[in-house]
Every structure is written in structure tokens, then in C-alpha cells.
Design a protein around this motif. Sequence first.
Motif, PDB file in Angstrom:
ATOM      1  N   ALA A  40       0.990  -1.166   0.081  1.00 21.84           N
ATOM      2  CA  ALA A  40       0.023   0.083  -0.101  1.00 21.84           C
ATOM      3  C   ALA A  40       0.755   1.382  -0.004  1.00 21.84           C
ATOM      4  CB  ALA A  40      -0.786   0.063   1.105  1.00 21.84           C
ATOM      5  N   ALA A  41       1.902   1.251   0.887  1.00 18.77           N
ATOM      6  CA  ALA A  41       2.777   2.390   0.901  1.00 18.77           C
ATOM      7  C   ALA A  41       3.449   2.451  -0.509  1.00 18.77           C
ATOM      8  CB  ALA A  41       3.938   1.993   2.045  1.00 18.77           C
ATOM      9  N   LEU A 116      -2.700  22.439  -3.349  1.00 19.20           N
ATOM     10  CA  LEU A 116      -2.850  21.308  -3.040  1.00 19.20           C
ATOM     11  C   LEU A 116      -1.709  20.474  -3.935  1.00 19.20           C
ATOM     12  CD1 LEU A 116      -6.614  21.160  -3.386  1.00 19.20           C
ATOM     13  CD2 LEU A 116      -5.409  21.362  -1.190  1.00 19.20           C
ATOM     14  N   ALA A 117      -0.693  19.601  -3.112  1.00 20.37           N
ATOM     15  CA  ALA A 117       0.432  19.190  -3.810  1.00 20.37           C
ATOM     16  C   ALA A 117       0.312  17.657  -3.515  1.00 20.37           C
ATOM     17  CB  ALA A 117       1.742  19.756  -3.227  1.00 20.37           C
ATOM     18  N   ASP A 118       0.798  16.840  -4.735  1.00 21.65           N
ATOM     19  CA  ASP A 118       0.606  15.491  -4.712  1.00 21.65           C
ATOM     20  C   ASP A 118       1.624  14.887  -3.314  1.00 21.65           C
ATOM     21  OD1 ASP A 118       2.675  16.325  -6.200  1.00 21.65           O
ATOM     22  OD2 ASP A 118       2.183  14.745  -7.921  1.00 21.65           O
ATOM     23  N   GLY A 119       2.877  15.448  -3.550  1.00 24.54           N
ATOM     24  CA  GLY A 119       4.000  15.087  -2.585  1.00 24.54           C
ATOM     25  C   GLY A 119       4.407  13.461  -2.873  1.00 24.54           C
ATOM     26  N   LEU A 120       4.412  12.771  -1.673  1.00 25.96           N
ATOM     27  CA  LEU A 120       4.903  11.496  -1.860  1.00 25.96           C
ATOM     28  C   LEU A 120       3.691  10.244  -1.523  1.00 25.96           C
ATOM     29  CD1 LEU A 120       8.118  11.741   0.128  1.00 25.96           C
ATOM     30  CD2 LEU A 120       8.067  11.124  -2.023  1.00 25.96           C
ATOM     31  N   SER A 121       2.356  11.170  -1.492  1.00 27.74           N
ATOM     32  CA  SER A 121       1.233  10.247  -1.426  1.00 27.74           C
ATOM     33  C   SER A 121       0.014  11.059  -2.287  1.00 27.74           C
ATOM     34  CB  SER A 121       0.839   9.999   0.028  1.00 27.74           C
ATOM     35  OG  SER A 121      -0.319   9.241   0.072  1.00 27.74           O
ATOM     36  N   PRO A 122      -0.021  10.990  -3.698  1.00 29.19           N
ATOM     37  CA  PRO A 122      -1.117  11.294  -4.211  1.00 29.19           C
ATOM     38  C   PRO A 122      -2.418  10.916  -3.514  1.00 29.19           C
ATOM     39  CG  PRO A 122       0.628  11.043  -5.825  1.00 29.19           C
ATOM     40  CD  PRO A 122       1.148  10.452  -4.418  1.00 29.19           C
ATOM     41  N   ARG A 123      -2.309   9.716  -3.490  1.00 26.54           N
ATOM     42  CA  ARG A 123      -3.458   9.032  -2.729  1.00 26.54           C
ATOM     43  C   ARG A 123      -4.154   9.529  -1.591  1.00 26.54           C
ATOM     44  NH1 ARG A 123      -3.507   3.281   0.669  1.00 26.54           N
ATOM     45  NH2 ARG A 123      -5.532   3.873   1.939  1.00 26.54           N
ATOM     46  N   ILE A 180      -0.120  18.919   1.483  1.00 28.86           N
ATOM     47  CA  ILE A 180       0.730  17.761   0.610  1.00 28.86           C
ATOM     48  C   ILE A 180       0.791  16.464   1.140  1.00 28.86           C
ATOM     49  CG2 ILE A 180       2.719  18.324   1.942  1.00 28.86           C
ATOM     50  CD1 ILE A 180       4.273  18.263  -0.639  1.00 28.86           C
ATOM     51  N   GLY A 181       0.864  15.244   0.186  1.00 30.32           N
ATOM     52  CA  GLY A 181       0.908  14.080   0.747  1.00 30.32           C
ATOM     53  C   GLY A 181       2.139  13.677   1.281  1.00 30.32           C
ATOM     54  N   GLU A 182       2.082  13.420   2.497  1.00 36.00           N
ATOM     55  CA  GLU A 182       3.143  12.581   3.485  1.00 36.00           C
ATOM     56  C   GLU A 182       3.678  11.500   3.025  1.00 36.00           C
ATOM     57  OE1 GLU A 182       3.024  15.091   7.625  1.00 36.00           O
ATOM     58  OE2 GLU A 182       1.420  13.362   7.459  1.00 36.00           O
ATOM     59  N   ARG A 183       5.178  11.188   3.379  1.00 36.66           N
ATOM     60  CA  ARG A 183       5.661  10.197   2.892  1.00 36.66           C
ATOM     61  C   ARG A 183       5.101   8.734   3.494  1.00 36.66           C
ATOM     62  NH1 ARG A 183      10.779   9.256   1.600  1.00 36.66           N
ATOM     63  NH2 ARG A 183      11.326  11.435   2.583  1.00 36.66           N
ATOM     64  N   PRO A 184       4.463   7.848   2.922  1.00 36.16           N
ATOM     65  CA  PRO A 184       3.602   6.805   3.418  1.00 36.16           C
ATOM     66  C   PRO A 184       4.719   5.926   4.399  1.00 36.16           C
ATOM     67  CG  PRO A 184       3.246   6.960   1.131  1.00 36.16           C
ATOM     68  CD  PRO A 184       4.497   7.789   1.440  1.00 36.16           C
ATOM     69  N   GLY A 185       4.001   5.588   5.454  1.00 34.13           N
ATOM     70  CA  GLY A 185       4.736   4.520   6.135  1.00 34.13           C
ATOM     71  C   GLY A 185       4.050   3.119   6.122  1.00 34.13           C
TER      72      GLY A 185
END
Length: 259
Positions: A40-41, A116-123, A180-185
Motif C-alpha cells: 500500500a505504501a 494542493l500538492a501530490d507530494g509523496l502520497s497522491p492518494r 501535501i501528501g506525506e511520505r507513506p509508512g
Amino acid sequence: MVGDLWSSLRTTTQARIGLGRAGDALPTRRVLEFQAAHAAARDAVHEPLDVDALAPAVAAVGLGEPLRVTSRATSRAEYLRRPDLGRQPADLAGLAGGGAGVGAGAGGGAQVGIVLADGLSPRALVDHGPDLLAAIVAALRATLGDDCTIAPPVIATQARVALADHVGEALGVETLLVVIGERPGLSVADSLGIYLTHHPRPGRSDAERNCVSNVHPPDGLSYERAAAVVAGLVRGARELGASGVRLKDSSLAPELAAD
């Protein structure tokens, strides 16, 4: 008895605790849970943002049709390999005239801009972006008054936080918010962060920003709570004339004083 203890504690955290063991390894169930979370990440990082699908929900918040920008990174793969390209805009021509805000007496640059930025998690942006944007707009107007001017929202793709400094300068806004989408964990793949920069311009450092993170209800920060903190920080930045390490979140001060 130990199993009952861990079951109770698991209701209070998303961390992997009390996993147990099968011989000298983890139980199969826990291994499969880990693999599913890891997948998922990875999916959250690599799946590109569908701007056309997101834009109508953003427009429905009432700030106008969202403007669009992209960074110099031309793909998700390049975006992940070259963070520097994610901080540079490919073209800001689409922002021309977009700085006039929505609100009473809006003219010239608005008081607040929101990217609104996709960053590391567009989801994360797809799952939470429009509802969080609506909560932020409501909180800003409740805190700063109905005459608060807010620029049309900007959707940024292949974006790092610093990309928005270019956007804020181009719009001429006083205070810029980056959702912004944060880094998924391995426990959360759809968390949003909100970065605040007062008087945005290229070259601003992270020490000149404030951040509200871990926005992903129901397990993380709620939209309303995050929006209230952000609105208080915007008001504080306007009073102080700066953001970053000098600006502190005082939203809990009344509650602490009451205790």
C-alpha cells in the motif's frame, strides 16, 4: 492473559506491537499484514495524481476553478530520483491573474493562497484533500473574518513543498498554505501535511515554515482540528510578520489554562 493485554493496547495505536511468533519467525498472519502495508505504501508513492478527477471536488469548495502547475520532474520515477526537480516549477504562466482572492474587496494579491500538492502520497490528496480544504477555508473565515481573501486553489503535481514558494510569489499572496501528501509508512499510506509560509518566495528555508502533520481521520488528526491549528498559525503569522521557528501554535492554550 498476555494475548488479552496486547489486544487492548492495539486499540490505542497503529504501531505493530505484540506480533507473537511461530518458532523463530513471525506468524504467517503478521507477515502477510506487513506485506500488504508495504504494498500500500509503494502504491501510494508511485501512483500519479489524476488532476482531472480531483479538480471538480476542489472547485466545489467555492474558491473558483483550481489553477494547475507542475514541477520540472516529468514522471513519478524522476520525481523520486530527483527531489531538486520537484522544487522547481516547469511553467508558472497558468497562474497569471490568479492571485485575486475570493472575499469582500478582493483586489490584487489575496491574503492567503492554498496549494494542493501530490507530494509523496497522491492518494492522500485524493482521499482527504477536498474535505480538508473546505475545513481550512471555514476555519480561516471564522478566525480572520468573512473579509479574508483567499486565492483560487492551485493543484501542483510532482511537487515538493518548496515548489509552492514559486507559486506563492507568482500569486502575490501574503501567506501560503501547502497541503501535501506525506511520505507513506507501514501503518499510514494516506496522510496529509500542511505547511505554512509567510511572505513566500523562492529560497525560503524549512526553518521559515510551520507544519501540521498526520492529517488522516479517523485515526489521525481530524480536518477540523488541523484547520483550527492552521487558522491560528495564519493569524499569528500576520501579527508577527513571520512564520517558522519564531511562530508557535497556541491553539491549545485556552484548554491548558482551563485545566
